[in-house]
Structures are given as structure tokens and as C-alpha cells.
Design an enzyme around this catalytic site. Structure first.
Site, PDB file in Angstrom:
ATOM      1  N   PHE A 245       0.780  16.457  -4.575  1.00  0.00           N
ATOM      2  CA  PHE A 245      -0.192  17.393  -3.975  1.00  0.00           C
ATOM      3  C   PHE A 245      -1.317  17.762  -4.932  1.00  0.00           C
ATOM      4  CE2 PHE A 245       4.257  18.588  -2.860  1.00  0.00           C
ATOM      5  CZ  PHE A 245       4.334  17.874  -1.680  1.00  0.00           C
ATOM      6  N   GLY A 472       3.927   9.650  -1.463  1.00  0.00           N
ATOM      7  CA  GLY A 472       4.582  10.087  -0.238  1.00  0.00           C
ATOM      8  C   GLY A 472       3.673   9.964   0.959  1.00  0.00           C
ATOM      9  N   ARG A 654     -11.610   4.909  10.531  1.00  0.00           N
ATOM     10  CA  ARG A 654     -10.594   3.957  10.941  1.00  0.00           C
ATOM     11  C   ARG A 654      -9.227   4.385  10.405  1.00  0.00           C
ATOM     12  NH1 ARG A 654     -10.520  -2.364   9.750  1.00  0.00           N
ATOM     13  NH2 ARG A 654     -10.221  -3.005  11.895  1.00  0.00           N
ATOM     14  N   THR A 660       2.030   6.837   9.384  1.00  0.00           N
ATOM     15  CA  THR A 660       2.043   7.644   8.161  1.00  0.00           C
ATOM     16  C   THR A 660       0.839   8.587   8.117  1.00  0.00           C
ATOM     17  OG1 THR A 660       0.991   5.853   6.917  1.00  0.00           O
ATOM     18  CG2 THR A 660       3.395   5.967   6.843  1.00  0.00           C
ATOM     19  N   GLY A 730      -5.614  12.481   3.814  1.00  0.00           N
ATOM     20  CA  GLY A 730      -4.470  13.165   3.202  1.00  0.00           C
ATOM     21  C   GLY A 730      -4.675  14.650   3.033  1.00  0.00           C
ATOM     22  N   GLU A 731      -5.900  15.062   2.830  1.00  0.00           N
ATOM     23  CA  GLU A 731      -6.161  16.477   2.570  1.00  0.00           C
ATOM     24  C   GLU A 731      -6.886  17.169   3.722  1.00  0.00           C
ATOM     25  OE1 GLU A 731      -6.996  16.988  -1.973  1.00  0.00           O
ATOM     26  OE2 GLU A 731      -7.361  14.923  -1.396  1.00  0.00           O
TER      27      GLU A 731
HETATM   28 MO1  MOS Z   1      -5.451  15.907  -4.243  1.00  0.00          MO
HETATM   29  S1  MOS Z   1      -5.358  17.907  -4.651  1.00  0.00           S
HETATM   30  O1  MOS Z   1      -6.987  15.476  -4.779  1.00  0.00           O
HETATM   31  O2  MOS Z   1      -4.147  15.236  -5.111  1.00  0.00           O
END
Ligand code: MOS
Length: 764
Positions: A245, A472, A654, A660, A730-731
């Protein structure tokens, strides 16, 4: 060749369970501290019991009596052995410029003051508790002052690092409708399940480091600088990462000491800090305060936006997240003032935590937008629509693509938003008050230079190698899908190797850049293989003789022409000589406008780590977007807060690996609930110490706290961001969720809570 060219294998975008899932759930996956090394000695940290001051004396006699103790490192024997390296946020490698054990100085509670090494973990731990440190203690400053920070004087000239345009103060004075409020977010710690372990072993002058990492290349180069070594003599191994993270992106001080200890003993040394120690030896999300002032005309058009932020950092470091880079470009507004202030305290240096800038800053803005909608008597979705923009209002650069309102429309429909009664406290179900709230999610689209090596064997098996990371997130799966797509082989034929600095360099798995950066490099290497096979085939006497090599595709284990003629892969590969065919590709994003910045910091030294970020590309801005809707239920008497339903719709270019990717967004939405209702590191202000430093007392949601969570992908094509059109996500998921929850709490109760996390006691 700087970008991949063909797109037609049908594997990119195919829902696929994560290919490393079985290894993980069967305990087969080898996390860095799991590697069996012969004759390992064990390290245990002694950490500071004060937050500010100096060590007067360290008494080791009692510790040295413990059976099995091999060595104890303190500043007295390590001073000067670790060189100072620039921090990541300043273009270097480390999470902090604080140099523990370089002097008797103590900068924060929990700072490493000694490392005990013994034959067993238990002996090291026992001896560590028998190290007696005498301190000269001074009163620490734990964080913000009790007083609200006051707005800065308006007379400042426009500053380049704080986005500003027009005259926000005058426009605010004259606005028809105004909102002005302070918001705060708490300290948060990452708490990955896998702790911050480090194992080092030397073979002659060659150092191997087993450490969970989001950036093996950075760790290698950083440690080499610290220990004054040739980076080629350092190897970092981290094939699996048990959660990160952001906490495993930059080099922390522990690594060099484990390397030193291993050198002194000439045997492998393993460190597994405790959960409690992890709160201090790594980084965290610092607490923030915000002043947001919004002015609008009667139709809801923003006329003035003022966003001022205050962030805590350590004494020596200027780490900040500066989310005003994002909040200043989210909505159309002619007059914008932003400013970010750092408040130094006697604390460890904060660091990246998932959507570092956006989580606190977008929370403040999206809460204020909801307050503005209330003040206008307008639907909050409508307010976003009226102020939607296709250009950055600061410099008028267009968005490469922006589907924010499409996300709102899809999510609103799935949520049933049209059935909402806007009156606060008007919706209930028996003893439960119901509140519905929404907010915007957004995250810059970052890409970075990446390299990959792809090998295709005559039996149709492919090997993909790159020093990227799967923290992950599903990177193994996304990369395998990309290679299978381009090479026309089944997914199970593809082996992906990651997390080893001896592989071709890849960037930090941060800033949500991994899929976009690495998959483009992998596709380029695959394209080169296709090109070589095609060239061979058209110039030989076979089915494909005389065909245009540019027309040939790899599909289903064959090299295929548009007219259907084909030859088996094996034949095409063997023609080029005995054994597999191999290609190495370098993906270099060309869209950077110098200098590359990350959250207001210039990245100048990081090299391969340098990201091209959403707000600093040459002729446009690039962001992924989402809209998040939350239902809260608050018990009329006990004020217990429940979140039975969340719907998020996201447009992130895309989608390479939908299964995931969905998991990432689910995890983000759930984390958003944590950030709104659960998470906060409590600080004992008298001693500047984290108090709830374990998973029993650091609250996060459990399964019973989370019910229905729905993720909707809004299809989006964007060919400007990179050749494959990947934005990264992811963020994205946990941005805005905390505001959506807070806005729903307001709708349920009529109570506007501006300080996170929102707890029962706030609603009594
Ligand atoms: Mo993220 S906080 O850029 O691993």
C-alpha cells in the site's frame, strides 16, 4: 520502437482468476522472509522510548550475558558506516533522511537505537529487552497544535507549486452561495499482513537482500549508495509481497543495518520486526487539516475555490502529499487558490499510503461540494455535472479522456439514486435512519520507463521477466494476459518472473503505474518476437512465403496470415535457429514535460523510478475517474453506523485483467469505509507515541462491517495515455469513499461531521 503496435489477441480484458492464487492459498508462495538460508542468525530491534532528545549511554552488559547473543549494533559501532542518501520524495531512494544509529540523536519515538543479533529469535528478543538506554529527554511536539490553523495572508504572489488562477478571495466575497469549512483526517498506518522483514546474506562482496519491496531496483541502488558499493553487487529478491500500500516503496533505515550485521558475522541475518515496531520503522499517512471555501452562482457554477492544506511531517523532512494538484483541476472554476503547509513534529517521516494525496484532499473537497449542493438546494450529482470540465482550469490543458459523468450516471442508476429524498433525516427503515451519499473518485494516470525480456520456446511456452512487482494487485495475471494475448499462446503457457533486481529494470509499483508501464514493455517484446518470426516465415519456402510480414499474427499456437494461411509456432521458431527466441524491450514514455513531479516533489535522481504523472504530461492531463455511492444506516438510539451498500462505477481506460482489477476496486471501496469510520492511529500527545499499534486496537473493517459492494466498469478508450490505453486503477477505488460515507451520514442525520473517522460518539 518506443511503443507496442498490434492489439488483437483477445486475452487482454479476459476475466481470469489470479494465476498466483493457488501458490498463495496453499502456502507455496515464498515471501522474502520464507527463503530458507543455512546458518541464519536473527536480529531484533531495540527502539527508542523517547520521541526527542539524545542517548546519554547504552548499557549492553546484561544483554550480552544472554546465551546465544552474537552481536549488538549501536551508534557507537555503526556511526558513519551508512551513508546519507536522498529521500524518495526528493528524487532519491529512502523513506526518510533520519539516520538512526548515526549519532546519539533521537528524532522520534520508536526510532531504531540498537540491533541485537543472536542464534535464535527468542534470544535476540530477550537480549533486546535487556539493553538499557539512558536518555536526555526533551518535550516533543506530537503533531498539529491544538489551535485551528489560520488561512495564509492573501498577499502572496502566485507560487508555482501551489496551483492558482484568477482571484479566489474577491470571487468568494462576491459569490451568491458560499461554503466555508475545516476538515481533518487522522494518522493512518498501513499494516500489511506481511511485516517489514529483511534478510541479508553476503557471498564475498556480493550482497543479497530478501525484503518485501514495491521497488527492488530502487532498494538495490539505494542500499548500494548507503553502503558505498557497486549496485551490481547488490541483488534484491521479493517475488511475493504480502501487502504494501505504499509502505514498501521506499528504502527504510532497517535494511542497511541488517546488511551490516550480516557482514560483521559473515552469516545470513534475518529481521522480522514486530507489528508494534512496524508503526515506527516504516511510514504512515500523516494527519491533515483543510480549509475549503467554495463560492458559486445561483445556478451552481463554481466561481471560487480555495483549498488550503496542512500536513504533518518529521522534523528534518519536507514530505507532503499536496493533493491540491488534484483538487485544483477536478472542476471548472475561474478563480482558484491553493496552498499546502507542512507542520514539523517529533515523528517518523510519513510516506506513501494508497492514493496518498487524493484520499485526504479529495475527501475535503468532495465533502465541501456536498455542503455546497445542500446550500444551493441542488442534487449533488447535478452539481458535479454543472461543474464538469474537459480541461484543467489552471492551465486549460485538455483531459486526454474524462468519463466522470458517465460514471455518475451508471452508478446512480445501479444505486437507485433517483429514489432519494434529499431532505436529511427523511429516509428510515424501522429503527434505522438511512442516508445516501456520493462523491467523486479520481487518480492521475502515471507511467514510467520499464523493461521486459520475453522468451518463446518451440513448445509454445513463454517466459516473461521484469523486475516489476505484484503487491497483491494482480500484476502477475495482467502481465501473463498481455503476453498470452500478443504471443497467441494459452495463459497457462506463460510464466512470469517478477520481484528480482537481477531482471530487466521496472519502476516502483506505485502511483498505480505498474500495469500501464510494464504491460507496454511486455507487449513490445512480444511484438519483436512476432516480427522476427514473421520475417523468417515470409522469406522461407513455406505456407507464408511472400506474405507481408506486417500482416502476420501469432494466434492459437500458429503464425497466421489474414487469408487464413498459417504455420505452427514450432516451425516458425525453429527456423530462427535452435532453441527459444528471445526479445528485450524498453518502454520509455515520451509524454513527460520536464521536470517530472510526484505529489509536488521533483523526481530528479530516481532514474527508472521517475514517473510521468497525470498532471504534468506535455499537452494534456490524464486521470482515471469514478463515482461512488454509499448507503449508511444509523440506529436511531445507539447511533451505530452501518454501511450495507456501496456502488462504484469507474472509467480507467483499458482493463487488462478485469477480475483482479475488480478486486483492487473492491478493496479500495472497503478501505474507504475504513478511512471514514474505523481507522485512526491514536497518539499520546505527551510523549508523541502511537498508542494503538497493533491489529487488535487499530480498527479496520471486518467481514461483518461490509455487505454489498458493487463495481461497475465504464468502458473507456484512451490512446493518448500509452499505446495499450491503460490508465491504472490500484489507487482509484479508495478516493472519495470517505466523503461519500460522510455525505451519507449527513443525509441520514442532518449532522455534518468534518473530522474523520466518524464514530458513534460524534452522532449522539
Ligand atoms: Mo502507492 S501509495 O503509490 O504504493
Amino acid at each position: 520502437m518506443n511503443a507496442p503496435t498490434t492489439f488483437d489477441g483477445g486475452m487482454i480484458g479476459r476475466p481470469t482468476p489470479r494465476i498466483d492464487g493457488r501458490l498463495k492459498v496453499t502456502g507455496t508462495a515464498c515471501y522474502p522472509s520464507d527463503f530458507p538460508l543455512e546458518d541464519t542468525a536473527y536480529a531484533y530491534l531495540v527502539t527508542s522510548a523517547i520521541a526527542r532528545g539524545r542517548i546519554k549511554a547504552i548499557h549492553l552488559e546484561e544483554a550480552q550475558q544472554v546465551e546465544g547473543v552474537l552481536d549488538i549494533l549501536t551508534y557507537e559501532n555503526t556511526k558513519g558506516k551508512v551513508r546519507k542518501v536522498r529521500a524518495f520524495s526528493g528524487g532519491g531512494y529512502t523513506s526518510t533522511t533520519i539516520m538512526p544509529m548515526d549519532s546519539p540523536k533521537v528524532w522520534h519515538d520508536g526510532q531504531i537505537v540498537a540491533v541485537v543479533v543472536a542464534e535464535t529469535y527468542e534470544a535476540a528478543r530477550e537480549a533486546a529487552h535487556k539493553v538499557h538506554v539512558e536518555y536526555d529527554e526533551r518535550k516533543p511536539k506530537p503533531g498539529f497544535d491544538k489551535r485551528r490553523p489560520q488561512p495564509r495572508q492573501i498577499s502572496n504572489p502566485l507560487s508555482s507549486s501551489d496551483p492558482q488562477t484568477g482571484d479566489a478571495e474577491t470571487a468568494f466575497q462576491h459569490a451568491d452561495v458560499k461554503v466555508e469549512a475545516y476538515y481533518t483526517t487522522p494518522t493512518q498506518h498501513h499494516n500489511p499482513i506481511e511485516l517489514f522483514t529483511t534478510t541479508c546474506t553476503w557471498s564475498g562482496d556480493q550482497l543479497t537482500i530478501y525484503e518485501p519491496s514495491q521497488f527492488v531496483h530502487g532498494l538495490k541502488n539505494g542500499v548500494a549508495k548507503q553502503l558505498n558499493m557497486n549496485p551490481e553487487k547488490v541483488r534484491v529478491i521479493s517475488p511475493f509481497v504480502g501487502g504494501a500500500f505504499g509502505s514498501k516503496a521506499a528504502l527504510t533505515p532497517r535494511t542497511a543495518f541488517v546488511a551490516l550485521a550480516a557482514k560483521r558475522l559473515n552469516r545470513p541475518v534475518k529481521l522480522v520486526p514486530t507489528r508494534s515496531q512496524s508503526f515506527d520503522v516504516s511510514t504512515y499517512r500523516a494527519e491533515t487539516q483543510h480549509l475549503v471555501k467554495l463560492g458559486a452562482d445561483r445556478n451552481g457554477r463554481l466561481t471560487s475555490l480555495h483549498h488550503e492544506g496542512w500536513e504533518v511531517s518529521s522534523r528534518p523532512d519536507n514530505y507532503k502529499v499536496a493533493g491540491t494538484e488534484t483538487t485544483s483541476l477536478l472542476y471548472a472554476c475561474p478563480n482558484i487558490y491553493t496552498k499546502v503547509h507542512i507542520v514539523h513534529a517529533d515523528r517518523n517521516t510519513p510516506g506513501f499510503m494508497r492514493s496518498p494525496a487524493e484520499v485526504p484532499y479529495v475527501y475535503a473537497l468532495e465533502s465541501a461540494m456536498d455542503e455546497l449542493a445542500t446550500a444551493l438546494g441542488m442534487d449533488p450529482v447535478e452539481l458535479r455535472r454543472i461543474n464538469d470540465t474537459m480541461v484543467n482550469p489552471i492551465d486549460q490543458k485538455p483531459y486526454s479522456s474524462r468519463a466522470l459523468m458517465a460514471c455518475y450516471d451508471r452508478a446512480a442508476e445501479a444505486f437507485g439514486w433517483s429514489k432519494r429524498n434529499p431532505e436529511p433525516g427523511s429516509m428510515h427503515d424501522g429503527d434505522w435512519l438511512i442516508g445516501w451519499g456520493c462523491a467523486t473518485a479520481c487518480y492521475p494516470t502515471n507511467v514510467a520507463p520499464a523493461q521486459a525480456r520475453v522468451t518463446l520456446a518451440p513448445n509454445g511456452r513463454a517466459r516473461v521477466q521484469t523486475a516489476g512487482h505484484d503487491i497483491g494487485t494482480g500484476a502477475y495475471t495482467a502481465i501473463a494476459l498481455t503476453a498470452a494475448d500478443r504471443l497467441g499462446v494459452p495463459l497457462e503457457n506463460v510464466n512470469v518472473e517478477l520481484g528480482d533486481s537481477s531482471l530487466p529494470p521496472a519502476p516502483v509499483a506505485g502511483g498505480s503505474n505498474a500495469t500501464a508501464s510494464i504491460c507496454n514493455a511486455v507487449a513490445m517484446a512480444c511484438d519483436e518476437i512476432r516480427e522476427r518470426l514473421a520475417q523468417g516465415a515470409v522469406h522461407a519456402d513455406g505456407q507464408l512465403a511472400g506474405a507481408d510480414p506486417g500482416d502476420l499474427r501469432l494466434s492459437q499456437g500458429k503464425l497466421v496470415a489474414p487469408d487464413g494461411k498459417s504455420e505452427p509456432l514450432k516451425e516458425a521458431i525453429m527456423r530462427l535457429g535452435f532453441g527459444p527466441v528471445e526479445a528485450h524491450a524498453k518502454y520509455t514514455p515520451e509524454i513527460a514535460s520536464a521536470p517530472v513531479k510526484l505529489m509536488g516533489h521533483k523526481l530528479i535522481e530516481g532514474g527508472i523510478s521517475a514517473m510521468t504523472s497525470g498532471s504534468s504530461v506535455k499537452d494534456h492531463v490524464q486521470y482515471a475517474f469514478g463515482a461512488e455511492f454509499v448507503e449508511v444506516r444509523i440506529h436511531k438510539r445507539t447511533r451505530e453506523i452501518r454501511v450495507p451498500r456501496i456502488v462504484g462505477a469507474f472509467a480507467a481506460g483499458r482493463i487488462v485483467s478485469p477480475t483482479t482489477a475488480r478486486s483492487q476496486l473492491l478493496g479500495g471501496l472497503i478501505w474507504g469505509v475504513a478511512s471514514a469510520l474505523h481507522e485512526a492511529t491514536e497518539i499520546d500527545e505527551r510523549v508523541a507515541r502511537y498508542v494503538n499499534d497493533d491489529l487488535a486496537e487499530y480498527l479496520i473493517p471486518v467481514c461483518a462491517d461490509i455487505k454489498d459492494v458493487e463495481v461497475i466498469f465504464v468502458p473507456e478508450e484512451d490512446h493518448q495515455v500509452n499505446a495499450l490505453g491503460i490508465k491504472g486503477l490500484g489507487e482509484l477505488g479508495n478516493v472519495g469513499t470517505n466523503a461519500a460515507v460522510a455525505n451519507a451520514v449527513y443525509h441520514a442525520t442532518g449532522r455534518r461531521i468534518r473530522d474523520l473517522p466518524i464514530r458513534i460518539e460524534d452522532l449522539l
